[in-house]
Design an enzyme around this catalytic site. Structure first.
Site, mmCIF file in Angstrom:
data_model
loop_
_atom_site.group_PDB
_atom_site.id
_atom_site.type_symbol
_atom_site.label_atom_id
_atom_site.label_comp_id
_atom_site.label_asym_id
_atom_site.label_seq_id
_atom_site.Cartn_x
_atom_site.Cartn_y
_atom_site.Cartn_z
ATOM 1 N N CYS A 108 7.590 -0.254 11.569
ATOM 2 C CA CYS A 108 8.008 -0.458 10.180
ATOM 3 C C CYS A 108 9.412 0.119 9.990
ATOM 4 C CB CYS A 108 7.027 0.224 9.236
ATOM 5 S SG CYS A 108 7.459 0.018 7.488
ATOM 6 N N CYS A 156 4.387 8.841 8.072
ATOM 7 C CA CYS A 156 3.763 7.630 8.621
ATOM 8 C C CYS A 156 3.991 7.435 10.115
ATOM 9 C CB CYS A 156 4.276 6.409 7.864
ATOM 10 S SG CYS A 156 3.389 4.900 8.330
ATOM 11 N N CYS A 158 9.272 6.687 5.890
ATOM 12 C CA CYS A 158 8.296 7.581 5.274
ATOM 13 C C CYS A 158 7.916 8.681 6.271
ATOM 14 C CB CYS A 158 7.055 6.800 4.855
ATOM 15 S SG CYS A 158 7.413 5.309 3.889
ATOM 16 N N CYS A 167 -9.675 -4.608 2.707
ATOM 17 C CA CYS A 167 -8.260 -4.315 2.505
ATOM 18 C C CYS A 167 -7.492 -4.569 3.790
ATOM 19 C CB CYS A 167 -8.084 -2.863 2.074
ATOM 20 S SG CYS A 167 -9.079 -2.420 0.637
ATOM 21 N N CYS A 181 -7.952 -7.107 -0.906
ATOM 22 C CA CYS A 181 -6.876 -6.166 -1.203
ATOM 23 C C CYS A 181 -5.868 -6.229 -0.068
ATOM 24 C CB CYS A 181 -7.435 -4.751 -1.345
ATOM 25 S SG CYS A 181 -6.175 -3.493 -1.677
ATOM 26 N N ARG A 204 -10.290 7.075 -5.299
ATOM 27 C CA ARG A 204 -10.721 6.900 -3.907
ATOM 28 C C ARG A 204 -10.411 8.123 -3.066
ATOM 29 N NH1 ARG A 204 -8.526 1.861 -1.912
ATOM 30 N NH2 ARG A 204 -10.401 0.943 -2.789
ATOM 31 N N CYS A 218 -3.948 -1.013 -6.982
ATOM 32 C CA CYS A 218 -4.442 0.136 -6.235
ATOM 33 C C CYS A 218 -3.214 0.980 -5.923
ATOM 34 C CB CYS A 218 -5.137 -0.326 -4.953
ATOM 35 S SG CYS A 218 -5.644 1.026 -3.865
#
Length: 352
Positions: A59, A66, A63, A103, A134, A266, A194
């Protein structure tokens, strides 16, 4: 504050009010959260979701938490987008062991034009199985959001991660405003949101309060609010971050429940590090949704059989979708959970 006022959905929370919630005695906070929870939900039902990584690694975002970021060397192999049929197979297996929402997560800054048709086919296929759908695909433009809605996507996951003030310490490749804009597009397209955040990245209590204020004060609160505990992965900048105090984590869940009374809160990433007593306290504090399965994108998640054993000990049952809430269907779901609790639901996208 009157009892009725404390149960109302508000969009005008201030930092001082939220800090006062955090500062309550622990028992008082949990009692308030449980009172709010019972006013809107069955206290002994938990919504069960399954999460599959449909595209892993490389990616372009930076972040700091991550392992999928291409900026860090975490040993995670870059993978192409999974084939539609393999995704649908995983969805069918998820449904068989009791998940009601499927998801799909892709390690993208935003979906490309060439990948969108495949993504839309995944949504249509999973939706046709009777599962809630999702996706989390990164930033969306208006056209992409509309296309996902037309394909039948129920929820779009796009976390704010932390407060606006702390955000720049964690991510520099996407602005907070861009995240909020994507959420606005999702709402305009008629989909559910979400959105939550991560605890344990070095943030302050004010930052945790600030995150919840951003979510609660949206024009319409998210239907699902994942509260993640940082999973520290070697090779990421946050690998040596200090552990979150368990009581501080539970406090945040309780405050989220009070501020967003109708949202599913969640218990998300980090459950592998939580003992059964901490998870039980989380459910008492108002958490009523979990990810179910052996993988949560690229990090470990409690095995499905352990989840069901804990549910049985606590007298908790999976929440069923309203349109399939007849007793016969519910009994079949629960029997499938018992019979297939050792099923190998998840496979790593890298191994496919």
């Amino acid at each position: 504050m009157t009892a009725s006022a404390s149960l109302a959905t508000r969009h005008d929370w201030s930092l001082a009010e939220v800090k006062a919630l955090f500062e309550q005695p622990f028992n008082d906070l949990l009692f308030q959260a449980q009172t709010v929870h019972r006013a809107h939900f069955d206290a002994n039902r938990v919504q069960v979701s399954t999460l599959l990584s449909i595209k892993t690694g490389a990616c372009p975002e930076d972040c700091k938490y991550c392992p999928q970021s291409g900026h860090y060397n975490t040993g995670l192999e870059k993978e192409k987008l999974m084939e539609v049929q393999k995704v649908l197979q995983a969805a069918a297996e998820a449904k068989a062991i009791g998940s009601t929402r499927f998801c799909m997560g892709a390690a993208w800054k935003h979906p490309s034009a060439k990948d969108m048709p495949y993504v839309l086919e995944m949504v249509k296929g999973v939706k046709a199985m009777g599962l809630e759908t999702c996706m989390t695909l990164g930033r969306l433009d208006q056209e992409q959001t509309s296309a996902l809605a037309d394909a039948g996507l129920d929820y779009y996951n796009h976390n704010l991660d932390t407060s606006p003030e702390f955000y720049g310490n964690i991510i520099t490749t996407r602005t907070y405003g861009e995240r909020l804009q994507t959420l606005a597009y999702v709402r305009e397209a008629g989909m559910k949101i979400c959105s939550g955040g991560i605890l344990g990245m070095g943030e302050s209590v004010d930052d945790r309060a600030g995150l919840l204020i951003q979510l609660a004060n949206l024009p319409e609160q998210p239907e699902s609010v994942p509260i993640n505990m940082l999973v520290k992965v070697k090779g990421t900048p946050l690998a040596e971050e200090k552990d979150v105090d368990p009581f501080d984590f539970i406090r945040t869940l309780a405050v989220a429940r009070i501020m967003m009374p109708k949202s599913h809160v969640r218990l998300s990433a980090g459950r592998e590090q939580m003992n059964e007593q901490m998870q039980a306290l989380a459910f008492f504090a108002g958490a009523n949704s979990i990810f179910y399965g052996e993988k949560l994108l690229t990090t470990a998640n409690p095995q499905a059989d352990k989840d069901m054993q804990l549910f049985a000990r606590l007298g908790i049952k999976p929440e069923e979708r309203e349109e399939h809430a007849d007793e016969v269907h519910q009994a079949a779901i629960e029997q499938a959970l018992v019979e297939q609790r050792d099923s190998q639901l998840f496979y790593d996208a890298a191994a496919v």
